[in-house]
Design a protein around this motif. Structure first.
Motif, PDB file in Angstrom:
ATOM      1  N   ASP A 288       0.821  -1.209   0.000  1.00  0.00           N
ATOM      2  CA  ASP A 288       0.000   0.000   0.000  1.00  0.00           C
ATOM      3  C   ASP A 288       0.856   1.261   0.000  1.00  0.00           C
ATOM      4  OD1 ASP A 288      -2.087   1.759   0.205  1.00  0.00           O
ATOM      5  OD2 ASP A 288      -2.645   1.240   2.246  1.00  0.00           O
ATOM      6  N   ASP A 289       0.983   1.899  -1.187  1.00  0.00           N
ATOM      7  CA  ASP A 289       1.647   3.200  -1.323  1.00  0.00           C
ATOM      8  C   ASP A 289       3.060   3.175  -0.715  1.00  0.00           C
ATOM      9  OD1 ASP A 289       1.888   5.853  -2.086  1.00  0.00           O
ATOM     10  OD2 ASP A 289       1.018   6.618  -0.225  1.00  0.00           O
ATOM     11  N   LEU A 290       3.873   2.245  -1.165  1.00  0.00           N
ATOM     12  CA  LEU A 290       5.216   2.059  -0.585  1.00  0.00           C
ATOM     13  C   LEU A 290       6.275   2.708  -1.467  1.00  0.00           C
ATOM     14  CD1 LEU A 290       6.595  -1.104   1.095  1.00  0.00           C
ATOM     15  CD2 LEU A 290       7.952  -0.019  -0.698  1.00  0.00           C
ATOM     16  N   SER A 291       7.179   3.435  -0.837  1.00  0.00           N
ATOM     17  CA  SER A 291       8.295   4.079  -1.540  1.00  0.00           C
ATOM     18  C   SER A 291       9.608   3.665  -0.891  1.00  0.00           C
ATOM     19  CB  SER A 291       8.155   5.606  -1.509  1.00  0.00           C
ATOM     20  OG  SER A 291       6.976   6.022  -2.186  1.00  0.00           O
ATOM     21  N   LEU A 292      10.626   3.438  -1.737  1.00  0.00           N
ATOM     22  CA  LEU A 292      11.926   2.969  -1.245  1.00  0.00           C
ATOM     23  C   LEU A 292      12.985   3.251  -2.299  1.00  0.00           C
ATOM     24  CD1 LEU A 292      13.521   1.267   0.936  1.00  0.00           C
ATOM     25  CD2 LEU A 292      13.008  -0.731  -0.498  1.00  0.00           C
ATOM     26  N   ALA A 293      14.167   3.698  -1.863  1.00  0.00           N
ATOM     27  CA  ALA A 293      15.282   3.931  -2.774  1.00  0.00           C
ATOM     28  C   ALA A 293      16.488   3.115  -2.301  1.00  0.00           C
ATOM     29  CB  ALA A 293      15.639   5.410  -2.830  1.00  0.00           C
ATOM     30  N   VAL A 294      17.180   2.483  -3.261  1.00  0.00           N
ATOM     31  CA  VAL A 294      18.347   1.657  -2.956  1.00  0.00           C
ATOM     32  C   VAL A 294      19.502   2.101  -3.846  1.00  0.00           C
ATOM     33  CG1 VAL A 294      19.250  -0.682  -2.720  1.00  0.00           C
ATOM     34  CG2 VAL A 294      16.783  -0.268  -2.479  1.00  0.00           C
ATOM     35  N   ARG A 295      20.663   2.318  -3.228  1.00  0.00           N
ATOM     36  CA  ARG A 295      21.825   2.844  -3.955  1.00  0.00           C
ATOM     37  C   ARG A 295      22.744   1.731  -4.436  1.00  0.00           C
ATOM     38  NH1 ARG A 295      24.149   6.844   0.448  1.00  0.00           N
ATOM     39  NH2 ARG A 295      25.611   7.375  -1.220  1.00  0.00           N
ATOM     40  N   ALA A 296      23.567   2.038  -5.380  1.00  0.00           N
ATOM     41  CA  ALA A 296      24.578   1.097  -5.870  1.00  0.00           C
ATOM     42  C   ALA A 296      25.519   0.732  -4.724  1.00  0.00           C
ATOM     43  CB  ALA A 296      25.357   1.708  -7.032  1.00  0.00           C
ATOM     44  N   GLY A 297      25.775  -0.545  -4.528  1.00  0.00           N
ATOM     45  CA  GLY A 297      26.655  -0.988  -3.448  1.00  0.00           C
ATOM     46  C   GLY A 297      25.961  -1.143  -2.112  1.00  0.00           C
ATOM     47  N   LYS A 454      27.773 -14.278   1.593  1.00  0.00           N
ATOM     48  CA  LYS A 454      29.100 -13.809   1.170  1.00  0.00           C
ATOM     49  C   LYS A 454      29.076 -13.390  -0.293  1.00  0.00           C
ATOM     50  CE  LYS A 454      33.970 -15.180   0.936  1.00  0.00           C
ATOM     51  NZ  LYS A 454      34.950 -16.287   1.142  1.00  0.00           N
ATOM     52  N   LEU A 455      28.379 -14.155  -1.135  1.00  0.00           N
ATOM     53  CA  LEU A 455      28.244 -13.797  -2.546  1.00  0.00           C
ATOM     54  C   LEU A 455      27.591 -12.422  -2.709  1.00  0.00           C
ATOM     55  CD1 LEU A 455      26.990 -17.139  -4.143  1.00  0.00           C
ATOM     56  CD2 LEU A 455      29.144 -15.984  -4.646  1.00  0.00           C
ATOM     57  N   LEU A 456      26.516 -12.202  -1.953  1.00  0.00           N
ATOM     58  CA  LEU A 456      25.809 -10.917  -2.039  1.00  0.00           C
ATOM     59  C   LEU A 456      26.690  -9.778  -1.549  1.00  0.00           C
ATOM     60  CD1 LEU A 456      22.301 -12.022  -0.717  1.00  0.00           C
ATOM     61  CD2 LEU A 456      23.102 -11.898  -3.083  1.00  0.00           C
ATOM     62  N   SER A 457      27.399 -10.028  -0.463  1.00  0.00           N
ATOM     63  CA  SER A 457      28.286  -9.011   0.096  1.00  0.00           C
ATOM     64  C   SER A 457      29.383  -8.640  -0.893  1.00  0.00           C
ATOM     65  CB  SER A 457      28.888  -9.524   1.409  1.00  0.00           C
ATOM     66  OG  SER A 457      29.716  -8.556   1.999  1.00  0.00           O
ATOM     67  N   GLU A 458      29.990  -9.642  -1.516  1.00  0.00           N
ATOM     68  CA  GLU A 458      31.062  -9.388  -2.486  1.00  0.00           C
ATOM     69  C   GLU A 458      30.518  -8.684  -3.723  1.00  0.00           C
ATOM     70  OE1 GLU A 458      32.663 -13.259  -3.159  1.00  0.00           O
ATOM     71  OE2 GLU A 458      34.029 -13.179  -1.436  1.00  0.00           O
ATOM     72  N   GLY A 459      29.295  -9.044  -4.153  1.00  0.00           N
ATOM     73  CA  GLY A 459      28.691  -8.391  -5.308  1.00  0.00           C
ATOM     74  C   GLY A 459      28.467  -6.913  -5.075  1.00  0.00           C
ATOM     75  N   ALA A 460      28.028  -6.567  -3.858  1.00  0.00           N
ATOM     76  CA  ALA A 460      27.806  -5.155  -3.527  1.00  0.00           C
ATOM     77  C   ALA A 460      29.128  -4.397  -3.453  1.00  0.00           C
ATOM     78  CB  ALA A 460      27.056  -5.050  -2.204  1.00  0.00           C
ATOM     79  N   ALA A 461      30.130  -5.000  -2.813  1.00  0.00           N
ATOM     80  CA  ALA A 461      31.403  -4.309  -2.584  1.00  0.00           C
ATOM     81  C   ALA A 461      32.245  -4.197  -3.853  1.00  0.00           C
ATOM     82  CB  ALA A 461      32.184  -5.041  -1.494  1.00  0.00           C
ATOM     83  N   ARG A 462      32.313  -5.268  -4.637  1.00  0.00           N
ATOM     84  CA  ARG A 462      33.220  -5.298  -5.786  1.00  0.00           C
ATOM     85  C   ARG A 462      32.591  -4.784  -7.073  1.00  0.00           C
ATOM     86  NH1 ARG A 462      35.915 -11.369  -5.102  1.00  0.00           N
ATOM     87  NH2 ARG A 462      36.827 -11.040  -3.039  1.00  0.00           N
ATOM     88  N   GLU A 463      31.280  -5.061  -7.238  1.00  0.00           N
ATOM     89  CA  GLU A 463      30.642  -4.732  -8.508  1.00  0.00           C
ATOM     90  C   GLU A 463      29.601  -3.629  -8.382  1.00  0.00           C
ATOM     91  OE1 GLU A 463      29.259  -8.337 -10.354  1.00  0.00           O
ATOM     92  OE2 GLU A 463      30.841  -9.497  -9.394  1.00  0.00           O
ATOM     93  N   GLY A 464      29.396  -3.139  -7.174  1.00  0.00           N
ATOM     94  CA  GLY A 464      28.429  -2.069  -6.986  1.00  0.00           C
ATOM     95  C   GLY A 464      26.986  -2.486  -7.157  1.00  0.00           C
ATOM     96  N   LEU A 465      26.699  -3.776  -6.938  1.00  0.00           N
ATOM     97  CA  LEU A 465      25.321  -4.234  -7.047  1.00  0.00           C
ATOM     98  C   LEU A 465      24.455  -3.596  -5.963  1.00  0.00           C
ATOM     99  CD1 LEU A 465      25.592  -8.102  -7.630  1.00  0.00           C
ATOM    100  CD2 LEU A 465      24.914  -6.369  -9.291  1.00  0.00           C
ATOM    101  N   ALA A 466      23.245  -3.255  -6.335  1.00  0.00           N
ATOM    102  CA  ALA A 466      22.242  -2.880  -5.344  1.00  0.00           C
ATOM    103  C   ALA A 466      21.481  -4.160  -5.006  1.00  0.00           C
ATOM    104  CB  ALA A 466      21.298  -1.827  -5.904  1.00  0.00           C
ATOM    105  N   VAL A 467      21.494  -4.551  -3.748  1.00  0.00           N
ATOM    106  CA  VAL A 467      20.935  -5.821  -3.324  1.00  0.00           C
ATOM    107  C   VAL A 467      19.764  -5.587  -2.378  1.00  0.00           C
ATOM    108  CG1 VAL A 467      21.375  -8.002  -2.123  1.00  0.00           C
ATOM    109  CG2 VAL A 467      23.157  -6.981  -3.565  1.00  0.00           C
ATOM    110  N   VAL A 468      18.636  -6.224  -2.658  1.00  0.00           N
ATOM    111  CA  VAL A 468      17.477  -6.186  -1.764  1.00  0.00           C
ATOM    112  C   VAL A 468      17.071  -7.628  -1.501  1.00  0.00           C
ATOM    113  CG1 VAL A 468      15.123  -5.393  -1.392  1.00  0.00           C
ATOM    114  CG2 VAL A 468      16.694  -4.013  -2.768  1.00  0.00           C
TER     115      VAL A 468
END
Length: 515
Positions: A288-297, A454-468
Motif C-alpha cells: 500500500d503506497d510504498l516508496s523505497l530507494a536503494v543505492r549502488a553498493g 558472502k556472494l551478495l556481500s562481495e557483489g555489492a562491494a566489488r561490482e556495486g550491485l544494489a541488493v534487496v
C-alpha cells in the motif's frame, strides 16, 4: 492413572524405529556411511547437518522412498523392509518432504486424500473428505477452505496442507523434513503445539531443520550428520547452539557483516508509491503506497511476518505481479510497463522464494539452468554458440561455488543449498545492476547460508550491485544488511541501520518478543 496411560508412560523414550549400519551409494557417491540412528517413542529426535550431509537420504530410507545399499531397519526390534512409502505408511511411518509434493491444480481436500480416497456406498465420499479436511485445518489454526485450489495458496499455506496430509494418516512415526521453511512465526507456534499434542499421544517425531534455535525449542534428542556419517548424538539437556554448529561445520561462525570500505553510488532502484492489489479481496492492497530507494553498493533487508507484503512487493518490482499504482525506476528510468525479460535486460533480476517451482527447470541439467536467463547473450537467430554458453556456465559454477558433478549433472542431484546457488548464479550471469532475493536462505543450512550471503556481500562491494533481500528471520537482518526495512500490512513500519537490535525489529513488525 488408567492402564493404557501407564503403558504409554512406560514406553516413552524407548526406541521404536532404528537404522543399523545403514549405507547408501548413488553411483560413485556414498551418501550414507554406515549410520546408526534411533527414533524414540513419544519424543522428538532432531537431525542436524549441512546440505548434502545425508539427512534427507536417511529419512527417505526410513520412510520407504528408497532402499539402503546395505544395513538394517528395525521396527520395535524386528527387521523390516520398506518397498514403498505405502508399505511404510501401512506400518505407521509417514514423511513430510522438504520440497512440496502437492498437485497445484487440485483442491486442498483432494490433495489431503489423494491416493486413499474415502469411499461410501455410491463412490467417493467427498462430503466426509471435506469435513475431515476442514477439521485438520482448524487443528492447524489455518482458515483455508478445503475446496480452494492449492495453486491459489501462498507457499506457507501450501506447507500447512502438506503437514495436514501427513497428520491425516494417523502415523505413529512422523518424519518432518524442513516443515517450517515457509511458515511464519505464528504458524511455527501452531506447528509446535501440534507436535506437543502428537507426543502426548505417543507419536514419535523426526524433525529436520536448518533453523537451529527453533529446533532447540522442540527437540528431545539431537543427532548430527556430516559427510554421510553420524558425528554426534546427545540429549537436549546436554546441547546448545554452539554444540550443534561445532559438530555440523567444525567451527562457530556468523553470517557476516555489512561490507564497507567503499562509497555507495547513486540511486539504482527507486520505488515510488507502489501499490499491489490483493487478488483474493477486492479493494484491498497487500502493498500500500510504498516508496523505497536503494543505492549502488547498498544491501537492504526487508523483514516482515508472513502476509506483510514482502513477496508481493518484490514480485511486482520484477514484473511478475500486478501493480495498481506507483512507479518502478531503474537508474532513473521508469520500467513499470516493461516485461520480465525486458527488466532483466535492463539490469533488474529476481531470485524467487520457491526455487523448485519458479527458479529451476527440473528436467534440465545444472548447466542448462545456469545459462537459461542469459541465453540471448550467446544466441543469434536460431543458432546458439555452445562455446560461449560453456564459458558462462563454467564461470558461474566457479564464481558461485556450486558443488556439482559437472555442468551435465541433473539439477535434482544437488543439495538444496547448491540448487539455490544455481538460481542465484543464473541471475548473476545476466550481469545485473539490481538483485532482488525473496527468502534466499529458505531450506538451506548455516554453511550454505553463509556462502550465499558472502556472494551478495562481495557483489555489492566489488561490482556495486544494489541488493534487496527479504527474510522472516531476524538473525539474517543483522548480518550483511546496511539498512533494514520492516514491513507490516503492506507498508514500511520502520527503518533501521546495521546496529539495530533484534527486539526493535520484531517490535516494529508487530511480532511478540520472547524473552
Amino acid at each position: 492413572m488408567n492402564e493404557r496411560a501407564a503403558s504409554q508412560d512406560e514406553r516413552v523414550g524407548r526406541v521404536i524405529l532404528s537404522a543399523r549400519n545403514v549405507a547408501k551409494s548413488f553411483g560413485n557417491v556414498q551418501a550414507l556411511k554406515h549410520v546408526d540412528f534411533d527414533i524414540h517413542y513419544g519424543q522428538v529426535t532432531t537431525l542436524f547437518g549441512e546440505n548434502g550431509a545425508g539427512k534427507s537420504t536417511l529419512m527417505k530410507i526410513l520412510s520407504g522412498v528408497i532402499r539402503p545399499s546395505s544395513g538394517d531397519i528395525l521396527l520395535e526390534g524386528e527387521p523390516v523392509s520398506f518397498s514403498s512409502t505405502t508399505d511404510a505408511q501401512r506400518l505407521g511411518v509417514s514423511i513430510i518432504h522438504q520440497e512440496l509434493s502437492l498437485a497445484p491444480n487440485l483442491s486442498v481436500r483432494d490433495n489431503i486424500f489423494m491416493g486413499r480416497e474415502l469411499r461410501g456406498a455410491t463412490g467417493i465420499d467427498y462430503a466426509e473428505e471435506e469435513r475431515q479436511a476442514r477439521r485438520l485445518m482448524e487443528e492447524l489454526d489455518e482458515p483455508i477452505d478445503p475446496l480452494t485450489l492449492v495453486e491459489d495458496l501462498r507457499l506457507g499455506q501450501q506447507q500447512i496442507v502438506e503437514i495436514a496430509r501427513a497428520l491425516s494418516v494417523n502415523s505413529r512415526i512422523l518424519i518432518m523434513d524442513e516443515p517450517t521453511s515457509a511458515l511464519s512465526a505464528s504458524e511455527v507456534e501452531v506447528l509446535f503445539r501440534v507436535i506437543r499434542d502428537l507426543k502426548s499421544r505417543g507419536v514419535s517425531i523426526v524433525y529436520i531443520s536448518h533453523h537451529l534455535e527453533e529446533a532447540l525449542l522442540i527437540t528431545d534428542h539431537a543427532v548430527v550428520l556430516r559427510d554421510g556419517a553420524m558425528t554426534a548424538y546427545a540429549r537436549r539437556e546436554d546441547i546448545d547452539l554452539e554444540w550443534i554448529v561445532r559438530n555440523m561445520v567444525g567451527e562457530n561462525f556468523d553470517l557476516g557483516s555489512p561490507p564497507g570500505g567503499y562509497a555507495m553510488g547513486e540511486v539504482m532502484l527507486s520505488l515510488e508509491g507502489v501499490s499491489v492489489p490483493d487478488a483474493t479481496v477486492p479493494g484491498r492492497h497487500v502493498v500500500d503506497d510504498l516508496s523505497l530507494a536503494v543505492r549502488a553498493g547498498e544491501i537492504v533487508c526487508i523483514y516482515g511476518l508472513m502476509g506483510a507484503g514482502r513477496t508481493e512487493l518484490l514480485e511486482s518490482v520484477a514484473g511478475r505481479g500486478e501493480m495498481s499504482a506507483g512507479r518502478v525506476c531503474l537508474h532513473g528510468e521508469d520500467i513499470s510497463r516493461l516485461s520480465i525479460a525486458e527488466r532483466i535486460a535492463k539490469g533488474l533480476v529476481l531470485v524467487p522464494e520457491d526455487r523448485q517451482r519458479d527458479g529451476l527447470v527440473q528436467t534440465m541439467s545444472v548447466g542448462e539452468n545456469l545459462s537459461l536467463a542469459s541465453i540471448g547473450a550467446f544466441t543469434k537467430g536460431l543458432v546458439t554458440s555452445r562455446r560461449r554458453e560453456r564459458h558462462v556456465v563454467e564461470a558461474s559454477i566457479e564464481n558461485v561455488h556450486i558443488k556439482a558433478d559437472g555442468a551435465e549433472a541433473a539439477i535434482g542431484s544437488l543439495s538444496g543449498g547448491n540448487q539455490q546457488k544455481v538460481v542465484i548464479g543464473k541471475m548473476l550471469a545476466t550481469r545485473p545492476q539490481v538483485v532482488l532475493l525473496d527468502e534466499p536462505s529458505r531450506g538451506i543450512d548455516i554453511g550454505a547460508k553463509a556462502e550465499v550471503f558472502k556472494l551478495l556481500s562481495e557483489g555489492a562491494a566489488r561490482e556495486g550491485l544494489a541488493v534487496v533481500f527479504s527474510t522472516s528471520e531476524v538473525g539474517e537482518c543483522l548480518s550483511i544488511a546496511h539498512r533494514i526495512v520492516v514491513m507490516s500490512r503492506g507498508r514500511i513500519a520502520a527503518e533501521f541501520g546495521a546496529d539495530a537490535s533484534k527486539e526493535d525489529i520484531m517490535a516494529a513488525s508487530g511480532e511478540a518478543v520472547v524473552a
